[in-house]
Scaffold this motif. Structure first.
Motif, mmCIF file in Angstrom:
data_model
loop_
_atom_site.group_PDB
_atom_site.id
_atom_site.type_symbol
_atom_site.label_atom_id
_atom_site.label_comp_id
_atom_site.label_asym_id
_atom_site.label_seq_id
_atom_site.Cartn_x
_atom_site.Cartn_y
_atom_site.Cartn_z
ATOM 1 N N PHE A 1 0.633 -0.629 -0.277
ATOM 2 C CA PHE A 1 -0.230 -0.084 -0.312
ATOM 3 C C PHE A 1 1.198 1.204 -0.072
ATOM 4 N N GLY A 2 0.600 2.092 -1.129
ATOM 5 C CA GLY A 2 1.311 3.408 -0.458
ATOM 6 C C GLY A 2 0.620 4.663 -1.704
ATOM 7 N N GLY A 3 1.572 5.384 -1.563
ATOM 8 C CA GLY A 3 0.795 6.739 -2.496
ATOM 9 C C GLY A 3 0.822 6.744 -3.548
ATOM 10 N N ASP A 4 0.971 6.108 -4.556
ATOM 11 C CA ASP A 4 0.407 5.490 -6.110
ATOM 12 C C ASP A 4 -1.284 5.472 -5.754
ATOM 13 N N TYR A 5 -1.834 4.646 -5.091
ATOM 14 C CA TYR A 5 -3.189 4.661 -4.804
ATOM 15 C C TYR A 5 -3.822 5.632 -5.118
ATOM 16 N N ILE A 6 -3.186 6.562 -4.881
ATOM 17 C CA ILE A 6 -3.956 8.019 -4.846
ATOM 18 C C ILE A 6 -3.813 9.127 -5.755
ATOM 19 N N THR A 7 -2.470 8.625 -5.957
ATOM 20 C CA THR A 7 -2.569 9.533 -7.626
ATOM 21 C C THR A 7 -3.386 8.571 -8.855
ATOM 22 N N ASN A 8 -3.392 7.224 -9.004
ATOM 23 C CA ASN A 8 -3.922 6.841 -9.899
ATOM 24 C C ASN A 8 -5.913 7.278 -9.879
ATOM 25 N N ASP A 9 -6.254 7.104 -8.394
ATOM 26 C CA ASP A 9 -7.528 8.279 -8.311
ATOM 27 C C ASP A 9 -7.902 9.575 -8.736
ATOM 28 N N LEU A 10 -6.932 10.163 -8.478
ATOM 29 C CA LEU A 10 -6.675 11.523 -8.812
ATOM 30 C C LEU A 10 -6.536 11.732 -10.324
ATOM 31 N N MET A 11 -5.931 10.116 -10.994
ATOM 32 C CA MET A 11 -5.878 10.926 -12.734
ATOM 33 C C MET A 11 -7.043 10.475 -13.408
ATOM 34 N N GLN A 12 -7.809 9.184 -12.723
ATOM 35 C CA GLN A 12 -8.982 8.894 -12.706
ATOM 36 C C GLN A 12 -10.163 10.427 -12.852
ATOM 37 N N GLY A 13 -10.196 10.384 -11.693
ATOM 38 C CA GLY A 13 -11.019 11.656 -11.182
ATOM 39 C C GLY A 13 -11.159 13.008 -11.649
ATOM 40 N N ASN B 1 -2.840 13.299 -16.390
ATOM 41 C CA ASN B 1 -1.759 12.239 -16.584
ATOM 42 C C ASN B 1 -1.095 11.948 -15.084
ATOM 43 N N ARG B 2 -0.155 11.378 -15.055
ATOM 44 C CA ARG B 2 0.141 10.979 -13.719
ATOM 45 C C ARG B 2 1.222 12.229 -13.811
ATOM 46 N N SER B 3 1.689 12.358 -14.161
ATOM 47 C CA SER B 3 3.027 13.017 -13.359
ATOM 48 C C SER B 3 1.577 14.778 -13.045
ATOM 49 N N HIS B 4 0.940 15.138 -13.428
ATOM 50 C CA HIS B 4 -0.210 15.916 -12.964
ATOM 51 C C HIS B 4 -0.973 15.280 -11.954
ATOM 52 N N ALA B 5 -1.228 14.243 -11.694
ATOM 53 C CA ALA B 5 -2.113 13.926 -10.636
ATOM 54 C C ALA B 5 -1.098 13.720 -9.733
ATOM 55 N N GLU B 6 0.448 13.801 -9.281
ATOM 56 C CA GLU B 6 1.920 13.980 -8.656
ATOM 57 C C GLU B 6 1.373 15.422 -8.210
ATOM 58 N N GLU B 7 1.815 16.388 -8.864
ATOM 59 C CA GLU B 7 1.506 17.276 -8.856
ATOM 60 C C GLU B 7 0.698 17.912 -7.798
ATOM 61 N N ILE B 8 -0.609 17.514 -7.861
ATOM 62 C CA ILE B 8 -1.826 18.040 -7.432
ATOM 63 C C ILE B 8 -1.565 18.185 -6.534
ATOM 64 N N LYS B 9 -1.675 15.885 -6.039
ATOM 65 C CA LYS B 9 -1.205 15.474 -4.802
ATOM 66 C C LYS B 9 -0.678 16.742 -3.518
ATOM 67 N N ARG B 10 1.044 16.783 -4.239
ATOM 68 C CA ARG B 10 1.610 17.627 -3.513
ATOM 69 C C ARG B 10 0.792 18.797 -3.099
ATOM 70 N N TYR B 11 -0.223 19.499 -4.208
ATOM 71 C CA TYR B 11 -0.398 20.887 -3.720
ATOM 72 C C TYR B 11 -1.153 20.466 -3.099
ATOM 73 N N TYR B 12 -2.109 19.659 -3.085
ATOM 74 C CA TYR B 12 -2.746 19.825 -1.987
ATOM 75 C C TYR B 12 -2.334 19.548 -0.377
ATOM 76 N N SER B 13 -1.547 18.764 -0.576
ATOM 77 C CA SER B 13 -1.115 18.284 0.962
ATOM 78 C C SER B 13 -0.366 19.636 1.516
ATOM 79 N N ARG B 14 -0.520 20.989 0.866
ATOM 80 C CA ARG B 14 0.756 21.855 1.213
ATOM 81 C C ARG B 14 -0.485 23.151 1.633
ATOM 82 N N LEU B 15 -2.378 22.080 1.712
ATOM 83 C CA LEU B 15 -3.304 23.236 1.249
ATOM 84 C C LEU B 15 -3.692 22.873 3.389
#
Ligand code: ATP
Ligand code: MG
Length: 397
Positions: free
Chosen positions: A223-235, A239-253
């Motif tokens: 289990f790891g952060g990829d599961y969250i990234t995959n959900d963001l990609m779908q939702g 693409n993956r690198s964009h979803a990664e960026e959004i996840k990190r952005y969210y983490s700072r809020l």
């Protein structure tokens, strides 16, 4: 690089990360540089393409060689985790030749018996931790309880051979999460007795359990952060690198933005339509994080019950790794385990390297430093040094 330089290769699901360090005259560790390359051919400890993985490792090492402005080294250590490892507890019992007297040979026989109880011929042991030693059966037998981490021989041999063919001679392969836990343990304030070290990365959650200050059990879970990234990609249809960026952005809020009608500009190069409500991101990320924490808890709870229930309360969970740094993960793990939870990172390293993403690499390099320190010095070998070396070889710690 001189002979005392150590390379620590942390093979992760997302990235291969390499730290180059050198033991300073005062015994401390100085980092010379870092390197990283995207991982190909390896996911959650499963090697799907060993040639591609070797290429990723070589790329990351080339980066560190450039960063450290040096050539290769004699002291290369590689850390694995996930499904490539087997973690088991075992008991080894032997009859004592002389009642009530336990000789070093008896101890060695008991540890060998414990190893035989779990290891099949396809596995090689990487680390053995003594959990308990006791004289039983009215002084006629001796028993050891161990926690053992082993890896498939084919993986160890394949990686060693391919890396050697690519100019990298490995001095050791270790379980990254285990050596990280053992290193961080020495740096925890308050010297807790009953705690869990947890490295949650892109694909695996390495959990190491301590009871009475001793490493007594561990698990490497898929289990790891990829599961969250995959959900963001779908939702969000990104693409993956964009979803990664959004996840990190969210983490700072701040979670205080919830229910405020806040809309975030989540656009990246090439997109203009990614204006996303904070609440939408919150729902995706928080529900996945909660699920990961619940799954980790479900898998680790039986170990906690077995080892810590008899020794008192679980005092804390120490979180690290890329996904372990997410504030939501800290909250969800604390809730699932009902224990104080905090983020740990390699505080002993200079600020630019003291990131939770480097904790496994820090553990691997510290293991290398310890190994180097216990090596006999040219021209002489002290009796104590020789003993430590032998003991380490036997216990593989
Ligand atoms: N600031 C951050 N906020 C949220 N997630 C982050 C942040 N930094 C990294 N991550 C996530 O952490 C994960 C990468 O962490 P890490 O480098 O520890 O994993 P890994 O070692 O490659 O993989 P593993 O150990 O699981 O095999 C990715 O899922 C990434 O999205
Ligand atoms: Mg990792």
């Amino acid at each position: 690089m001189n002979k005392k330089t150590i390379l620590a290769i942390d093979v992760g699901t997302g990235m291969v990360k390499v730290l180059a360090g050198r033991m300073q005259p005062d015994g401390s560790l100085g980092i010379l540089g870092t390197g990283a390359a995207p991982t190909v051919g390896y996911d959650k400890g499963i090697i799907s393409d060993i040639n591609a993985l070797t290429h990723s490792i070589r790329q990351a090492v080339d980066c560190v060689i450039m960063a450290a402005d040096s050539q290769t080294t004699d002291n290369v250590y590689l850390g694995l985790s996930g499904a490539s490892l087997a973690m088991q507890n075992s008991i080894g019992s032997i009859a004592l030749a002389n009642q009530e007297t336990v000789t070093p040979q008896d101890i060695e026989r008991a540890y060998t018996a414990a190893s035989f109880a779990v290891i099949d011929n396809n596995y090689e042991k990487l680390h053995v931790f003594p959990v308990k030693e006791s004289v039983i059966a009215e002084g006629t037998a001796f028993e050891v309880d161990v926690h053992m981490i082993s890896a498939q021989k084919t993986i160890l041999e394949g990686l060693t051979q391919l890396l050697a063919a690519n100019g990298l001679t490995l001095k050791g392969i270790v379980a990254g999460g285990i050596v990280a836990a053992e290193t961080i343990k020495k740096e925890l304030t308050g010297h807790p007795s009953n705690f869990i070290f947890m490295d949650i990365g892109a694909g695996t959650a390495d959990c190491v359990l301590y009871a009475d200050g001793k490493l007594c059990s561990s698990a490497s879970l898929p289990f790891g952060g990829d599961y969250i990234t995959n959900d963001l990609m779908q939702g969000l249809s990104v693409n993956r690198s964009h979803a990664e960026e959004i996840k990190r952005y969210y983490s700072r809020l701040s979670p205080d933005l919830r229910n405020q009608g806040v809309v975030l500009d989540c656009n990246d190069y090439g997109t203009t339509d990614k204006h996303v409500s904070y609440d939408f991101l919150y729902d995706i990320i928080e529900s996945r994080t909660e699920e990961i924490a619940a799954l980790v808890h479900e898998a680790v709870k039986p170990l906690v019950d077995e080892h810590i229930a008899v020794n008192g309360l679980l005092e804390a969970v120490y979180l690290t790794g890329g996904a372990g740094t997410m504030p939501s993960m800290v909250t969800c793990i604390a809730k699932a385990f009902q224990a104080h939870t905090e983020i740990v990172k390699p505080m002993q390293l200079a600020d630019e390297y003291a990131s939770p993403l480097n904790t496994a690499g820090y553990g691997i390099i510290s293991y290398g430093v310890q190994n180097l320190a216990s090596e006999p010095v040219a021209g002489g070998k002290s009796a104590w040094g020789g003993f430590i070396h032998k003991a380490k070889k036997l216990l593989k710690i």
